[in-house]
Design a protein around this motif. Structure first.
Motif, PDB file in Angstrom:
ATOM      1  N   GLN A  90       0.822  -1.208   0.000  1.00 38.44           N
ATOM      2  CA  GLN A  90       0.000   0.000   0.000  1.00 38.44           C
ATOM      3  C   GLN A  90       0.859   1.262   0.000  1.00 38.44           C
ATOM      4  O   GLN A  90       0.588   2.211  -0.742  1.00 38.44           O
ATOM      5  CB  GLN A  90      -0.909  -0.004   1.228  1.00 38.44           C
ATOM      6  N   SER A  91       1.897   1.277   0.814  1.00 34.97           N
ATOM      7  CA  SER A  91       2.737   2.474   0.873  1.00 34.97           C
ATOM      8  C   SER A  91       3.431   2.721  -0.461  1.00 34.97           C
ATOM      9  O   SER A  91       3.572   3.870  -0.902  1.00 34.97           O
ATOM     10  CB  SER A  91       3.771   2.336   2.000  1.00 34.97           C
ATOM     11  N   ASP A 154      -5.143   0.490   4.941  1.00 32.08           N
ATOM     12  CA  ASP A 154      -6.227   0.779   4.021  1.00 32.08           C
ATOM     13  C   ASP A 154      -6.983   2.041   4.456  1.00 32.08           C
ATOM     14  O   ASP A 154      -7.355   2.877   3.631  1.00 32.08           O
ATOM     15  CB  ASP A 154      -7.191  -0.413   3.980  1.00 32.08           C
ATOM     16  N   ARG A 155      -7.174   2.180   5.753  1.00 28.93           N
ATOM     17  CA  ARG A 155      -7.830   3.387   6.260  1.00 28.93           C
ATOM     18  C   ARG A 155      -6.976   4.619   5.962  1.00 28.93           C
ATOM     19  O   ARG A 155      -7.507   5.697   5.676  1.00 28.93           O
ATOM     20  CB  ARG A 155      -8.042   3.260   7.766  1.00 28.93           C
ATOM     21  N   ALA A 156      -5.650   4.457   6.033  1.00 26.56           N
ATOM     22  CA  ALA A 156      -4.765   5.574   5.729  1.00 26.56           C
ATOM     23  C   ALA A 156      -4.995   6.089   4.318  1.00 26.56           C
ATOM     24  O   ALA A 156      -4.999   7.297   4.066  1.00 26.56           O
ATOM     25  CB  ALA A 156      -3.301   5.149   5.902  1.00 26.56           C
ATOM     26  N   ALA A 160      -6.587   9.824   3.673  1.00 25.31           N
ATOM     27  CA  ALA A 160      -5.879  10.770   2.807  1.00 25.31           C
ATOM     28  C   ALA A 160      -6.787  11.220   1.670  1.00 25.31           C
ATOM     29  O   ALA A 160      -6.797  12.392   1.284  1.00 25.31           O
ATOM     30  CB  ALA A 160      -4.608  10.143   2.261  1.00 25.31           C
ATOM     31  N   ASP A 161      -7.549  10.270   1.100  1.00 29.48           N
ATOM     32  CA  ASP A 161      -8.482  10.625   0.033  1.00 29.48           C
ATOM     33  C   ASP A 161      -9.489  11.663   0.506  1.00 29.48           C
ATOM     34  O   ASP A 161      -9.871  12.575  -0.235  1.00 29.48           O
ATOM     35  CB  ASP A 161      -9.247   9.377  -0.440  1.00 29.48           C
ATOM     36  N   TRP A 329      -1.559  11.022   8.282  1.00 29.77           N
ATOM     37  CA  TRP A 329      -2.607  10.006   8.443  1.00 29.77           C
ATOM     38  C   TRP A 329      -2.689   9.478   9.854  1.00 29.77           C
ATOM     39  O   TRP A 329      -3.405   8.538  10.135  1.00 29.77           O
ATOM     40  CB  TRP A 329      -2.369   8.848   7.487  1.00 29.77           C
ATOM     41  N   SER A 330      -1.894  10.011  10.765  1.00 28.66           N
ATOM     42  CA  SER A 330      -1.890   9.491  12.123  1.00 28.66           C
ATOM     43  C   SER A 330      -3.078  10.055  12.897  1.00 28.66           C
ATOM     44  O   SER A 330      -3.712  11.000  12.501  1.00 28.66           O
ATOM     45  CB  SER A 330      -0.594   9.864  12.818  1.00 28.66           C
TER      46      SER A 330
END
Length: 330
Positions: A90-91, A154-156, A160-161, A329-330
């Motif tokens: 993902q990253s 995935d939530r990150a 971000a979106d 995203w934290s």
């Protein structure tokens, strides 16, 4: 971790990852339509991000199912590291998305193009924001229940979106209604920087998981405190912790009265394990009992490894606040 608790956690991650894939497909269809109608670089940036989100969500979809597989002869600790691998993928996807969007935005800054059909584009972006916000909320609830690194990754993406779509909305409005297409391209560049920054943060988390980073100080202190509730345990040492997917792996040595029978020592250790499990239901625990004052130095590959903290009597250990993790995203 009990089998029923682990099964429930895996079922939660399976449901939320399936929903994530479906959401990504829906967002791609909507944004492709908006891009065709408007030609906005901000919409293009958002579409590219959603396309890579779909790839990453599919990776997560399969990874959590692989991670849920029972231990076998070749993987006695289970398959939980699959979640770390998914987060690593993902990253990389997010970073690639940021590079692509940034390049396209820079080209459009020097060669602006008009944004048309702004009404359609704005409507699609607003709907995307609403759908993404709903998914992020559900992923947050799933994370609270499972602690899944794959779901966190995935939530990150979608968190971000959510922020990026607000920037996209500003860019579309500026390009379509204010006749300032350069601002639309600038908004796309902001999205690219945001994605790259978040990708680096996510990469660090995934790498830490795969390289067996220890649990936070506060968690380790809580483990020692739980074990030390029994006054017959006077010292905890060689504490080792790591994550394997959703399971917290815990190993330690404890000092007991050397005159205790094997049965009595076993009962004390078993009760200590139960106390740790009460605080950390997702844990797998191994406790080795040493005779107080007569314990031999232990050998092995990591016998000389420097511990994260000096051995202390259990009453000397106090919980510490976990270190903050900077990042968008934290």
């Amino acid at each position: 971790m009990t089998a029923s608790a682990l099964d429930a956690a895996h079922e939660t991650t399976r449901r939320i990852t399936a929903l994530s894939v479906a959401t990504a497909v829906l967002l791609i269809v909507m944004k492709a339509f908006a891009l065709g109608a408007s030609g906005s670089v901000s919409i293009l940036a958002s579409l590219a991000d959603s396309a890579l989100d779909l790839v990453a969500s599919l990776a997560t979809f399969f990874a959590v199912r692989w991670a849920a597989a029972s231990p076998d002869e070749e993987h006695r600790y289970g398959h939980g590291k699959a979640e770390g691998l998914a987060s690593l993928v993902q990253s990389g996807m997010v970073l690639a998305s940021g590079v692509f969007i940034g390049w396209e935005a820079l080209q459009r800054i020097f060669d602006p193009r008009p944004v048309t059909s702004g009404g359609w584009a704005v409507g699609v972006v607003l709907l995307s924001i609403a759908i993404t916000a709903g998914l992020v909320w559900m992923q947050t609830q799933a994370m609270k229940k499972t602690g899944s690194l794959a779901v966190a990754g995935d939530r990150a993406h979608y968190a971000a979106d959510l922020a990026a779509n607000v920037v996209v909305l500003i860019g579309v409005v500026a390009g379509a209604f204010l006749r300032a297409p350069g601002l639309d391209a600038a908004a796309g560049l902001v999205v690219a920087v945001w994605l790259a920054w978040g990708a680096v943060s996510l990469l660090k988390d995934a790498a830490g998981h795969l390289l067996d980073r220890a649990a936070p100080d506060a968690d380790r202190a809580a483990i020692v405190a739980a074990v030390g509730e029994d006054a017959r345990i006077t010292n905890v040492h060689q504490l080792r912790t790591r994550m394997a997917g959703q399971a917290l792996m815990v190993q330690m040595h404890v000092d007991l009265d050397p005159d205790l029978s094997l049965k009595a020592a076993h009962d004390i250790v078993l009760e200590a394990e139960k106390r740790v499990l009460k605080a950390f239901p997702h844990a797998d625990i191994l406790i080795h009992a040493d005779p107080r004052g007569a314990a031999e130095p232990h050998g092995g590959a990591f016998a000389s490894a420097r511990p994260t903290a000096p051995d202390k009597p259990v009453e000397a250990v106090a919980p510490e606040a976990p270190a903050a993790r900077p990042g968008p995203w934290s």
